[in-house]
Design an enzyme around this catalytic site. Sequence first.
Site, mmCIF file in Angstrom:
data_model
loop_
_atom_site.group_PDB
_atom_site.id
_atom_site.type_symbol
_atom_site.label_atom_id
_atom_site.label_comp_id
_atom_site.label_asym_id
_atom_site.label_seq_id
_atom_site.Cartn_x
_atom_site.Cartn_y
_atom_site.Cartn_z
ATOM 1 N N TYR A 47 -2.295 0.425 10.083
ATOM 2 C CA TYR A 47 -2.487 -0.328 8.838
ATOM 3 C C TYR A 47 -1.218 -0.291 7.979
ATOM 4 O O TYR A 47 -0.736 -1.319 7.512
ATOM 5 C CB TYR A 47 -3.681 0.261 8.068
ATOM 6 C CG TYR A 47 -3.742 -0.206 6.648
ATOM 7 C CD1 TYR A 47 -4.138 -1.500 6.342
ATOM 8 C CD2 TYR A 47 -3.373 0.633 5.599
ATOM 9 C CE1 TYR A 47 -4.164 -1.943 5.031
ATOM 10 C CE2 TYR A 47 -3.403 0.206 4.295
ATOM 11 C CZ TYR A 47 -3.797 -1.082 4.012
ATOM 12 O OH TYR A 47 -3.814 -1.518 2.711
ATOM 13 N N THR B 116 0.820 -1.213 0.000
ATOM 14 C CA THR B 116 0.000 0.000 0.000
ATOM 15 C C THR B 116 0.851 1.259 0.000
ATOM 16 O O THR B 116 1.972 1.265 0.533
ATOM 17 C CB THR B 116 -0.892 0.021 1.259
ATOM 18 O OG1 THR B 116 -1.553 1.277 1.327
ATOM 19 C CG2 THR B 116 -0.095 -0.150 2.524
#
Length: 340
Positions: free
Chosen positions: A146, A121
């Site tokens: 995250y 990501t």
Amino acid sequence: MNRANKNVLVVGGAGYIGSHTTLALREAGFNPVVYDNFSTGHRDACFGTTLVEGELSDRDRLVSTLRDHDIDGVIHFAALIEAGQSVVGPLPFFRNNVASTLSLLEAMQETGIRRLVFSSTAAVYGNLPDGKPLNEGLPRNPVNPYGHTKSMVETMLEATASAHGLQAIALRYFNASGADPQCRTGERHTPETHLIPLIIEAALGTRAAIKIFGTDYQTPDGTCIRDYIHVNDLATGHVAALNNLFETDLPGIRAYNLGTGTGHSVREVIDMVRRISGRDFAVLEEGRRAGDPAILVADASGANRDLGWKAKHSGIDQIVRDAWNYALSAQGESFRSTGS
Ligand code: UFG
């Protein structure tokens, strides 16, 4: 390379990006097998692809699946993904995204399968002050749990590659969005936290208003800027990465950004949904959401150079149009927007 002989385990293949990628793999001639626990994924998004129900943490089940289906390579999507949620409830993110991924790596080592494409990501970069497009050479410096979980897995892959010959590509997605233009699959998260589907809910009248999280960022209109990438472009990025792993046989881990190089502010995206839908809706200005970097825009030249990949469907108008049409089809409406 004869792709028909290449069996690919798609872990988390019933989810949003996984289901689009599974369709793209089939269309490219690979033979995908979906492994999913269906906690957030959907069986009806898999369209006849072989399904195996199992947990990412279940090492024995993974070993038997890799053996039974004679798997040649793995794509790993299965993860919790909401950056904002990871700030208020981090432990499930470390459990699912980091600890459970160990089971997959152990199962791959035990069965001698070395090729892996990993869903990483843009959140691994964190908050960089100048807002310039991010390239893969920058240090990883996440600002939310995250992003940390994905960065930690990249570290695990680096160590496994040097110790055990893993051949991995980490694809760092920017903001996945849009839907299959034929409306076969699309974005269906419960609860939904992502900007574009939430704005669409406001346009459909199933949500009272869209909230803008922060209007005092150092950006031209004060709202956060993101690089929105069509999910079908992400899907072809996975096919390109897999092709590269099979063709080059390179050891080690390489990371590539998948984005467009162009950012759009929250307000710009809201305006685009108004234009495509032809509907108006309420917009509320709220405070900042914890863990949000001001600007995330990709330098995707590495994926273009090494994988021959480029975003082709990621104009913000096309993304919003496909997401809008999918939302209408999910509601059973026959109207299709052609945009203007
Ligand atoms: N936003 C709002 N209102 C909302 C929802 C979101 O203003 O109701 C804003 C957010 O604050 C952010 C932007 O819209 O500035 C995009 O938010 P999303 O929640 O749609 O996406 P994120 O950028 O937080 O995160 C997404 C994925 C991550 C990935 C990241 C990469 O969820 O997995 O993109 O850029 F890491």
